[in-house]
Design a protein around this motif. Structure first.
Motif, PDB file in Angstrom:
ATOM      1  N   SER A  35     -51.399 -55.770  66.336  1.00  0.00           N
ATOM      2  CA  SER A  35     -50.264 -55.980  65.428  1.00  0.00           C
ATOM      3  C   SER A  35     -50.496 -57.189  64.510  1.00  0.00           C
ATOM      4  N   ALA A  36     -51.232 -58.193  65.000  1.00  0.00           N
ATOM      5  CA  ALA A  36     -51.495 -59.363  64.156  1.00  0.00           C
ATOM      6  C   ALA A  36     -52.353 -58.967  62.947  1.00  0.00           C
ATOM      7  N   ARG A  37     -53.321 -58.087  63.205  1.00  0.00           N
ATOM      8  CA  ARG A  37     -54.194 -57.630  62.119  1.00  0.00           C
ATOM      9  C   ARG A  37     -53.404 -56.749  61.144  1.00  0.00           C
ATOM     10  N   ILE A  38     -52.520 -55.914  61.683  1.00  0.00           N
ATOM     11  CA  ILE A  38     -51.697 -55.072  60.798  1.00  0.00           C
ATOM     12  C   ILE A  38     -50.760 -55.960  59.981  1.00  0.00           C
ATOM     13  N   GLU A  39     -50.274 -57.040  60.587  1.00  0.00           N
ATOM     14  CA  GLU A  39     -49.447 -57.993  59.828  1.00  0.00           C
ATOM     15  C   GLU A  39     -50.244 -58.564  58.658  1.00  0.00           C
ATOM     16  N   GLY A  40     -51.503 -58.933  58.927  1.00  0.00           N
ATOM     17  CA  GLY A  40     -52.351 -59.494  57.871  1.00  0.00           C
ATOM     18  C   GLY A  40     -52.590 -58.527  56.723  1.00  0.00           C
ATOM     19  N   ALA A  45     -44.082 -58.457  59.623  1.00  0.00           N
ATOM     20  CA  ALA A  45     -44.221 -59.316  60.802  1.00  0.00           C
ATOM     21  C   ALA A  45     -44.692 -58.517  62.016  1.00  0.00           C
ATOM     22  N   ALA A  46     -45.602 -59.117  62.810  1.00  0.00           N
ATOM     23  CA  ALA A  46     -46.155 -58.449  63.994  1.00  0.00           C
ATOM     24  C   ALA A  46     -45.058 -58.021  64.963  1.00  0.00           C
ATOM     25  N   THR A  47     -44.001 -58.827  65.094  1.00  0.00           N
ATOM     26  CA  THR A  47     -42.907 -58.459  66.007  1.00  0.00           C
ATOM     27  C   THR A  47     -42.211 -57.185  65.525  1.00  0.00           C
ATOM     28  N   GLN A  48     -42.039 -57.103  64.194  1.00  0.00           N
ATOM     29  CA  GLN A  48     -41.416 -55.906  63.610  1.00  0.00           C
ATOM     30  C   GLN A  48     -42.317 -54.679  63.845  1.00  0.00           C
ATOM     31  N   GLU A  58     -45.412 -45.896  71.268  1.00  0.00           N
ATOM     32  CA  GLU A  58     -46.767 -46.431  71.041  1.00  0.00           C
ATOM     33  C   GLU A  58     -46.788 -47.910  71.393  1.00  0.00           C
ATOM     34  N   LEU A  59     -47.360 -48.252  72.525  1.00  0.00           N
ATOM     35  CA  LEU A  59     -47.300 -49.637  72.963  1.00  0.00           C
ATOM     36  C   LEU A  59     -48.619 -50.382  72.771  1.00  0.00           C
ATOM     37  N   VAL A  64     -56.351 -55.361  73.301  1.00  0.00           N
ATOM     38  CA  VAL A  64     -57.179 -54.399  72.560  1.00  0.00           C
ATOM     39  C   VAL A  64     -56.487 -53.986  71.260  1.00  0.00           C
ATOM     40  N   GLY A  65     -55.230 -53.584  71.404  1.00  0.00           N
ATOM     41  CA  GLY A  65     -54.473 -53.147  70.225  1.00  0.00           C
ATOM     42  C   GLY A  65     -54.275 -51.650  70.227  1.00  0.00           C
ATOM     43  N   TYR A  66     -54.016 -51.122  69.047  1.00  0.00           N
ATOM     44  CA  TYR A  66     -53.736 -49.697  68.906  1.00  0.00           C
ATOM     45  C   TYR A  66     -55.015 -48.947  68.542  1.00  0.00           C
TER      46      TYR A  66
END
Lengths: 209, 209
Positions: A35-40, A45-48, A58-59, A64-66
């Motif tokens: 999520s941090a990379r998707i935020e970038g 926001a990663a929380t969103q 989808e957790l 690792v991430g998604y």
């Protein structure tokens, strides 16, 4: 809207953003994204992002991430991009022609099946690869075209008339590119795409220094 | 962004929606609007509207609502629509031409001061009322044009190059109409306008019945 939509429009808009990023990542051979990379990449926001995706089960995997392909496919199903969606465009001016030829649409399984205009000089011609048809025939021909979505790309003064013809032909989902408000029946959804508003958002930030 | 913007982008987008509605109401001779009526016109919840406007000290009068002209003027100042904003468009294809001729822009004090393209067949011609200039000269000519906002309306494969030329010329606020992600310096803001994403939002609602 006839009943409350299951997924709110702002959430859908963010899902469409994720879908687009995941598609680019997949093409670049990226296998996982957190999520941090998707935020970038998205500015969301990663929380969103985590909240939006957990809503659909989808957790991701901690640390690792998604999985990029799986998540892209999953979101594609929610947005119904896993099937061909027929689109009709009203207005064969510069904007309508740009939409009819927009390469991104085919990439997302949108297929333009009709281009309509009221200008006798344009009707019968082929523009952006599409035969221009008479908008006066729209409401009768719309059911046969199987179009779920109609884009309005006519001048503001013609927008309501074009929309009414689309509604009369059974259209329920309109994308309005005209710089005016369109009145719609209660069971229809009109989404406005305002270039001016997009410019206005940036104008706020432009300091006179 | 260099520091946090004072007003979040989603709030600005809603303010731009209110501005547009208030402008139409003003032209129609409407003197006051309450938040319930603005909800009906915009689809934005009345509670959200009151929250957005109270942020800027606009509380309206109980039982009366907001004064349309005053509120339009107030939001115009926040969005900086009370002054002329110069805009440059890169890409003189159908979309760039549509933007250059978009009537809504002039209504909001946006003035297109330059239209650039890389196509030798277009350079030197007048399209949509604007002389098409060589994009190779963009970074040098941008400061002299006084453009605060640059719109990118080129194919995806040329978008990053066009954006880099704009950044090199001092542009900090980009509106990206190309269906791709643009990498930008930290003190710049790129706002994506994705037609495909707008279609994708509607696709979710289109039931196959």
């Amino acid at each position: 809207m006839n009943g409350q939509p299951k997924v709110p429009v702002p959430t859908l808009a963010r899902l469409a953003t994720y879908y687009s990023l995941l598609r680019e990542a997949e093409e670049a051979g990226v296998e996982t994204l957190n999520s941090a990379r998707i935020e970038g990449l998205s500015g969301i926001a990663a929380t969103q992002i985590r909240k939006d995706l957990s809503r659909f089960g989808e957790l991701g995997k901690p640390g690792v991430g998604y999985n990029v392909s799986e998540l892209r496919e999953h979101i594609g199903k929610i947005l119904k991009l896993d099937r061909v969606q027929h689109v009709v465009i009203i207005g064969a001016g510069r904007l309508g022609q740009a939409l009819a030829a927009y390469p991104g649409l085919a990439d997302y399984s949108f297929e333009v099946v009709g281009l309509f205009d009221s200008d006798a000089k344009k009707i019968g011609k082929t523009l952006s690869g599409h035969l221009v048809r008479d908008v006066a025939t729209l409401s009768k021909s719309l059911p046969g075209l199987g179009a779920r979505i109609v884009a309005i790309a006519v001048p503001a003064s013609s927008a309501q008339g074009a929309a009414d013809a689309a509604f009369a032909g059974g259209a329920r989902w309109l994308l309005n590119f005209s710089p005016t408000h369109i009145k719609s029946p209660a069971d229809c959804l009109v989404r406005d795409v305002s270039f001016t508003q997009e410019f206005a958002v940036l104008a706020h930030y432009s300091e006179d220094k």
